[in-house]
Every structure is written in C-alpha cells, then in structure tokens.
Design an enzyme around this catalytic site. Structure first.
Site, mmCIF file in Angstrom:
data_model
loop_
_atom_site.group_PDB
_atom_site.id
_atom_site.type_symbol
_atom_site.label_atom_id
_atom_site.label_comp_id
_atom_site.label_asym_id
_atom_site.label_seq_id
_atom_site.Cartn_x
_atom_site.Cartn_y
_atom_site.Cartn_z
ATOM 1 N N ALA A 269 43.389 44.134 40.949
ATOM 2 C CA ALA A 269 42.313 44.893 40.315
ATOM 3 C C ALA A 269 42.688 45.576 39.013
ATOM 4 O O ALA A 269 41.810 45.822 38.175
ATOM 5 C CB ALA A 269 41.802 45.942 41.301
ATOM 6 N N ALA A 270 43.943 45.946 38.822
ATOM 7 C CA ALA A 270 44.322 46.714 37.633
ATOM 8 C C ALA A 270 44.065 45.900 36.364
ATOM 9 O O ALA A 270 44.212 44.681 36.375
ATOM 10 C CB ALA A 270 45.798 47.104 37.726
ATOM 11 N N PRO A 271 43.643 46.571 35.286
ATOM 12 C CA PRO A 271 43.521 48.021 35.097
ATOM 13 C C PRO A 271 42.191 48.621 35.544
ATOM 14 O O PRO A 271 41.963 49.812 35.338
ATOM 15 C CB PRO A 271 43.692 48.175 33.589
ATOM 16 N N GLY A 273 38.779 47.417 34.980
ATOM 17 C CA GLY A 273 37.520 47.185 34.278
ATOM 18 C C GLY A 273 36.496 46.449 35.118
ATOM 19 O O GLY A 273 35.312 46.804 35.153
ATOM 20 N N LYS A 274 36.947 45.411 35.820
ATOM 21 C CA LYS A 274 36.021 44.627 36.642
ATOM 22 C C LYS A 274 35.604 45.417 37.886
ATOM 23 O O LYS A 274 34.452 45.334 38.323
ATOM 24 C CB LYS A 274 36.655 43.286 37.012
ATOM 25 N N ASP A 316 50.398 43.514 47.888
ATOM 26 C CA ASP A 316 50.350 42.142 47.406
ATOM 27 C C ASP A 316 49.103 41.474 47.984
ATOM 28 O O ASP A 316 48.981 41.303 49.199
ATOM 29 C CB ASP A 316 51.611 41.401 47.848
ATOM 30 N N ASP A 335 40.881 37.847 40.532
ATOM 31 C CA ASP A 335 41.313 37.725 39.141
ATOM 32 C C ASP A 335 42.816 37.479 39.187
ATOM 33 O O ASP A 335 43.624 38.411 39.134
ATOM 34 C CB ASP A 335 40.969 39.015 38.396
ATOM 35 N N CYS A 388 42.365 34.620 32.965
ATOM 36 C CA CYS A 388 42.195 34.715 31.511
ATOM 37 C C CYS A 388 43.123 33.689 30.855
ATOM 38 O O CYS A 388 43.990 34.023 30.053
ATOM 39 C CB CYS A 388 42.461 36.129 31.007
#
Length: 452
Positions: A269-271, A273-274, A316, A335, A388
């Site tokens: 999840a970091a940082p 935004g999503k 993890d 992600d 990405c």
C-alpha cells in the site's frame, strides 16, 4: 511529487559550484546502488532543492556523459572526481547554463573537495567545449549514449513495443507533469480548479474520457504548501495513471457495485495514494499492508491528513497466513513490486539502478503474490493487478500465466498496458508540451473476477 526544472529549483543564493559538489555526491551514491531519494537525504535542507534539480538533469543524460568522459579520459578518475566530470559534461550537453560559467564552477567545486584534480576537470571540460560537435557525433554510435538508457533496457523495449520503443525512451527525458487528485468527499475538480486560479496557479482538467475524473494537471509544478487546502486534505499529488486504480476496482461489474463497508485489501500500500483514493470514493473497510514499516507510516500520515481511516499492517503481502484474520475480502488491489520502468520520468535514477536480471526476479515475486492472495478473495470478488511498468513481462505476461493456472479467475475489460506516449507510432507530441503535459505514467492494469 513532480520535480521542478533546474531553473525553477536552484536557489539563486547558492553558488553553482556548491550544488555541483552535492550533485557529484548524489551521482556517486547512485553509481554505488543507492536511490537518488536516499542520496538526497545527505544534503543540507538549503541545498536539497538545487542539488535535486541538477541530479535529475544529470541522470537523464548520464549515458551520454559517461561516453563523453570515456572518450576524453579513458582512465577512470577517482569516483567523486568522475562523478563531478560526468555531471558537468551532462549539464554542458544542454543549454541551462553558460558553458564557461559551468566550467569555472566545476573547477571551483573540485578545488574545494579534490584540489589536485581541479586541473584535470578544467582540461576535460575545456576540451569538450572545443571538440563538442565531433565528440557528440562519435558518441551517437553508442546506444546508451544516444538514448541515455542501459542497452538491456533499450533491447527489452524494442522487443516489447517495436512501434513505440523510441518514443518511450525519448519521453523519459522529458519533465513529467504535476497532477493533483481532488478529494471527492470535500470538493469537486471543477471547484478546486477555480480555487487554484484564485491562488494564481494555472491548471486544467483532463478530458472526460481520461477516467481520472478527480485529476487536475498543473501548468507548472508548485510546492505542496502553495496548494489551497492541502493540509486540510482537500487535494493530494498523484499521477493520472495511478488514479485509475481506485476507479477500476470500484467500477460496477455486471451492474453490481461493492456494498458499503466492503472489505478491501490494498496490498503493497505505501505510500498510500491508492489507499486514500479508495476511501475518498466509497465507504469501505480497508486493510493496507506493506512490508516496510517506515513506508507504512507514510500511509498513516496520508490518511490522517485526509481525515480517513484504514487498518494498517506491516507484513509481507505474499505471506497472508502470517497476518490474515480469516475473513475473505470483497476486493483486492495488488500494486505489485516492479521495475518502476513506467515512472522513469519522475525517478531518472531507476534505469541506472535496475539490472536485466531484476525483471525475472520481480516476475517471480509478482506470481507469488497473485497466487498467495487469490485464495483470500471471496467468490464473486474482484482483484485488480497493477504495476508501474511498461515491460510486458511484468504486465500482460503475468496475467496470462495466472489465468492459465487459475481456473477460477476470469479477466474483465481493463486498460492493460498504458504507455506514456501520445500518438502512435511517430509520436509528434514530443514536440508539443501541451500534449506531453497530460500524459500519465506507464502502468499496467488487469481486473479479474473470482468465479463461484
């Protein structure tokens, strides 16, 4: 956040030699395998914006600069001196600075930190100015020098995108846009755009078919403390392509939307935004997992600023049996860790830190995460896989392999690979700043549903 150009970011109160010295430190750190973000933490706060701006420019041109240094000084100098020469050569390839001032300031930087090498720095740079055209033409024969990417990276793009590879390489040399995501719980993109204009900040909405309905693209990057309502959670900085994640995961499937309070997992999840975007768009019970406790703190900080809540777990994601509470998820956003080859415009050091062998290793990690998380999804639930990356091995190839080995998985319509090029195949938009400004980062998205 988008980095400003050198002319915007370099404080006039600091001499160029001082920023060049800091840039050489940063380039040395990157050559030793450290990320530019980490390297910049060693800078004094007053120096950091200027050093960052110079470093971004240098790392976008370092392939050429290294080839020029090799031609001018075949015997590699000491590491810091080498980095200083390469940094000055990279800047001399552009038009940001008067060339004679640049030479003078590079020599001054050498005198301050490696005085015995100042004569070498002076001689190398003055020779480059005398023989610029011939040296540039000679290094053009070197692919890494011409395109400022490692040769393995170039070869992979040529294989994956035979019609677009050169445009992809070229666009990585262009400063990316600064894109905002308006908090839909507090305002609308149109209303916030007017607030920006009232504050003297110019920007525009994306076209209706861009799917990033809460996005505003700024005409020029600004510090976040200039954004109206930023501290109050009215707006965040997030690339337009990244904003598709929440929209895709929450979109109706066969007319059905996720119910209020649906359990959603944001893996890696970091940082944050999503994670935040999901909570801005719907009332959800979100669990945000990330393996890095320090980066997970950024998720918490982001949610606190926006006035949102989620359960955060430092763990993890590929080993859910160590942290999963036994209750199945209605939706999962994966992600996955990747090469970050789609965000090189924002992180020019990435191309020099990665190795070709990393891609296969990352693909194994991506496979492991898909395999581990899929059983934790409800029947009828949805999973959005994204990276990405513009490399097919980290995108469509991973989903094709997963579908072949997972009978319960069915692919739904989704964007697939998003490339940061505007027009295929010639890409004339590289000469059109207005079109370039709207381009999102390179991403891959695949939406899957779990059949009963």
């Amino acid at each position: 956040m988008t980095s400003p150009s050198p002319s915007q970011a370099t404080p006039l109160s600091l001499p160029l030699w001082q920023l060049l010295a800091g840039c050489a430190d940063a380039v040395t750190a990157v050559s030793n395998g450290q990320s530019l973000t980490e390297a910049l933490t060693a800078c004094r706060p007053a120096e950091r914006p200027g050093v960052q701006a110079l470093s971004f420019t240098v790392l976008r041109r370092i392939g050429r600069a290294q080839a020029l240094r090799q031609a001018l000084v075949p015997k590699k100098p000491a590491p810091w001196v080498d980095s200083l020469i390469i940094s000055a050569l990279a800047l001399a390839c552009g038009t940001e600075y008067d060339e004679h001032t640049l030479v003078d300031q590079a020599v001054t930087a050498a005198k301050r930190k490696a005085e015995r090498a100042s004569g070498l720095v002076n001689a190398v740079l003055r020779r480059f100015l005398r023989e610029r055209d011939a040296l540039m033409a000679a290094t053009d024969r070197d692919l890494m020098a011409r395109y400022n990417h490692p040769e393995w990276w170039i070869a992979r793009l040529r294989k994956d995108w035979p019609d677009h590879w050169e445009a992809l390489l070229n666009v990585n040399q262009v400063q990316p846009p600064m894109t905002l995501r308006v908090n839909a719980r507090k305002t609308t993109a149109s209303a916030y755009l007017q607030r920006l204009k009232d504050a003297g900040i110019d920007g525009h909405l994306l076209p209706d078919d861009a799917h990033a309905r809460d996005a505003i693209v700024l005409d020029a990057a600004v510090p976040v403390n200039r954004l109206p309502g930023f501290e109050q959670g009215e707006v965040s900085v997030q690339d337009a392509s990244a904003q598709l994640a929440a929209t895709l995961l929450l979109a109706p499937i066969d007319g059905q939307t996720l119910p209020s309070g649906a359990r959603v997992l944001d893996a890696c999840a970091a940082p944050g935004g999503k994670t935040a975007h999901l909570l801005e768009l719907a009332d959800l019970n979100v669990t945000a997992v990330d393996a890095d406790p320090e980066r997970l703190k950024r998720v918490t900080d982001t949610l606190n600023r926006l006035g949102l809540q989620a359960q955060t777990i430092a763990a993890d994601a590929s080993q859910p049996d160590k942290w999963w509470d036994g209750e199945f998820f209605d939706a999962i956003l994966l992600d996955a860790p990747c090469s970050a080859s789609g965000i090189v415009r924002r992180h020019p050091d990435v191309r020099w830190l990665r190795r070709d062998s990393d891609i296969a290793n990352l693909a194994r990690t991506q496979d492991a995460m898909l395999t581990a998380l899929w059983p934790k999804l409800k029947a009828g639930g949805r999973l959005l896989y994204c990276t990405c990356s513009v490399f097919k091995q980290e995108g469509q190839a991973r989903i094709d392999a997963f579908l072949q080995r997972t009978p319960s998985a069915r692919a739904l319509p989704s964007p697939g690979h998003l490339l940061p090029v505007v027009e295929y195949p010639d890409d004339p938009a590289l000469a059109n700043p207005a079109l370039l400004q709207d381009m999102g980062d390179g991403f891959f998205y695949a939406l899957l549903i779990k059949t009963p």
